[in-house]
Design an enzyme around this catalytic site. Structure first.
Site, short mmCIF file in Angstrom:
data_model
loop_
_atom_site.label_atom_id
_atom_site.label_comp_id
_atom_site.label_asym_id
_atom_site.label_seq_id
_atom_site.Cartn_x
_atom_site.Cartn_y
_atom_site.Cartn_z
N ARG A 1 -2.07 31.01 87.47
CA ARG A 1 -1.58 29.94 86.57
C ARG A 1 -2.65 28.88 86.34
NH1 ARG A 1 4.83 29.04 87.97
NH2 ARG A 1 5.45 30.89 86.83
N LYS B 1 21.53 42.28 86.67
CA LYS B 1 22.91 42.25 86.14
C LYS B 1 22.91 42.16 84.61
CE LYS B 1 24.09 38.63 88.34
NZ LYS B 1 24.07 37.59 89.23
#
Ligand code: AMP
Length: 391
Positions: free
Chosen positions: A36, A197
């Site tokens: 980053r 999910k």
């Protein structure tokens, strides 16, 4: 991109406040992955070489508006200084009088780093006072923190109301490549969507369904799709909501939704639980679907090999466990092997999959933003982008 870019702007002698995402992982007091920080270097170098006085700012961790000693940015500042090959002064703060006195001593081409923005409660609350304080430090504002662009905080959104506000080079690249992938210019555009999910990804699936030709489905959400088709989804409890979300997608008339023809199941959610391959339609009621099966991996790889644009968000299985990582590994290799395609990976755990296989260089773009890239793929407006000046 319809936002003003910092490229080509005369910054000589100007003080520029740059918001970056230096929320790097630290293990045992050492930065374990500095990508980053590296990702922000093109913008920081552009500003430094252009003669700006560069005030860098970032959040780190979740100190919740208080000073937490372990969350000071000293280690990050030292690493940034090494990578820039230049000193980076400690501007302190982030609130109070200290930053202004350090910043007023900066010369053209010099750098200073504010202390962790989230030490100040006004940051996450996006208060006018803290936004104005940040703006008071500089003449221009640059946002290069794509990874934080889905947050409406003082340093990502509020400050932009008080200064000329530009996109940094990383921000620009993220928006351009993710945006172009979704536009599905020419040829076949496919999305690969996995993860734990269906409820986590339903907005992404819906948005992508209207944008791409084909969606390859993997991960824990396969169970909801099987149940929606009237098949066994195995041992996991599929809620009515998830079932109807999956059903809606299958019937939406959007992208062609491809489900795995076989899956790998295990009796328990456990790394050492024995892995067994089952054809779709034959998943036992006591089996948890933990990966796509080998036939599906081959078929998905074939579809990937003929795509022109590939968007991938979410692993095909529990990739953290070797027995259930094979589907994700096969997909990662297939994406990397398709050299003619534009391939975009939507951050987070998918980036981890390609990173761990050393395939990052073979992908057109691996997003630096997990949550931000997810919200982008959901079609949401990112507050940190919306706040920038229009081009
Ligand atoms: P996400 O960050 O939303 O893409 O989800 C990634 C997580 O989903 C990883 O930690 C995976 O272990 C998990 N995951 C993928 N497939 C499954 C599965 N079949 N069952 C449970 N978790 C899964």
């Amino acid at each position: 991109m319809n936002k003003r870019s910092i490229q080509g702007v005369d910054v000589n002698g100007k003080t520029v406040l740059v918001r970056v995402d230096f929320n790097v992982p630290i293990r045992n007091g050492v930065i374990s992955d500095d990508s980053r920080i590296r990702a922000a270097l093109p913008t920081l170098n552009l500003l430094g070489e252009g003669g700006a006085k560069v005030v860098v700012s970032s959040h780190f961790g979740r100190p919740k508006g208080q000073v937490v000693e372990d969350m000071r940015l000293r280690i990050v500042r030292e690493r940034l200084s090494e990578l820039l090959g230049a000193p980076v002064l400690d501007a302190g703060g982030p609130n109070g009088a200290q930053p202004a006195s350090v910043v007023s001593g900066l010369s053209s081409g010099e750098f200073a780093l504010l202390e962790n923005l989230r030490f100040e409660a006004g940051e996450e609350a996006n208060t006018k006072d803290f936004s104005k304080h940040l703006a008071s430090l500089a003449d221009l504002y640059v946002n290069d923190a794509f990874g934080a662009a889905h947050r409406a905080h003082a340093s990502t959104a509020g400050v932009a109301a008080h200064l000329p506000a530009y996109a940094g080079l990383l921000m620009e690249r993220e928006l351009e490549i993710l945006g172009r992938a979704l536009e599905g210019t020419t040829g076949a555009t496919i999305a690969i969507v996995g993860g734990a999910k269906v409820s986590d990804k339903i907005q992404v699936l819906r948005h992508l369904s209207a944008k791409v030709d084909t969606i390859l489905v993997g991960g824990g959400m396969v169970a909801a799709f099987y149940v929606a088709q009237g098949r066994s989804g195995g041992a996991v409890d599929v809620s009515d909501e998830d079932k109807s979300a999956a059903q809606g997608l299958l019937e939406s008339g959007g992208a062609n939704v491809v489900l795995p023809a076989d899956v790998i199941t295990a009796p328990e959610f456990n790394e050492n639980s024995p892995a067994t391959v089952f054809e779709c339609g034959e998943v036992p009621l006591d089996g948890l679907i933990l990966d796509i099966g080998p036939r599906s991996a081959t078929e998905y790889a074939r579809i990937i090999s003929i795509a022109n644009t590939i968007i991938w968000n979410g692993p095909m299985g529990v990739f953290e466990w070797p027995e259930f990582a094979k589907g994700s590994v096969a997909i990662a290799n297939a994406v990397a092997d398709n050299k003619k395609a534009t391939s975009v990976i939507g951050g987070g755990s998918t980036a981890e999959v390609v990173g761990s296989l050393g395939l990052v260089d073979k992908i057109t773009h691996v997003s630096t933003g997990g949550g931000a890239s997810l919200e982008f793929l959901e079609g949401k407006i990112l507050p940190g982008v919306a706040a920038l000046d229009n081009a």
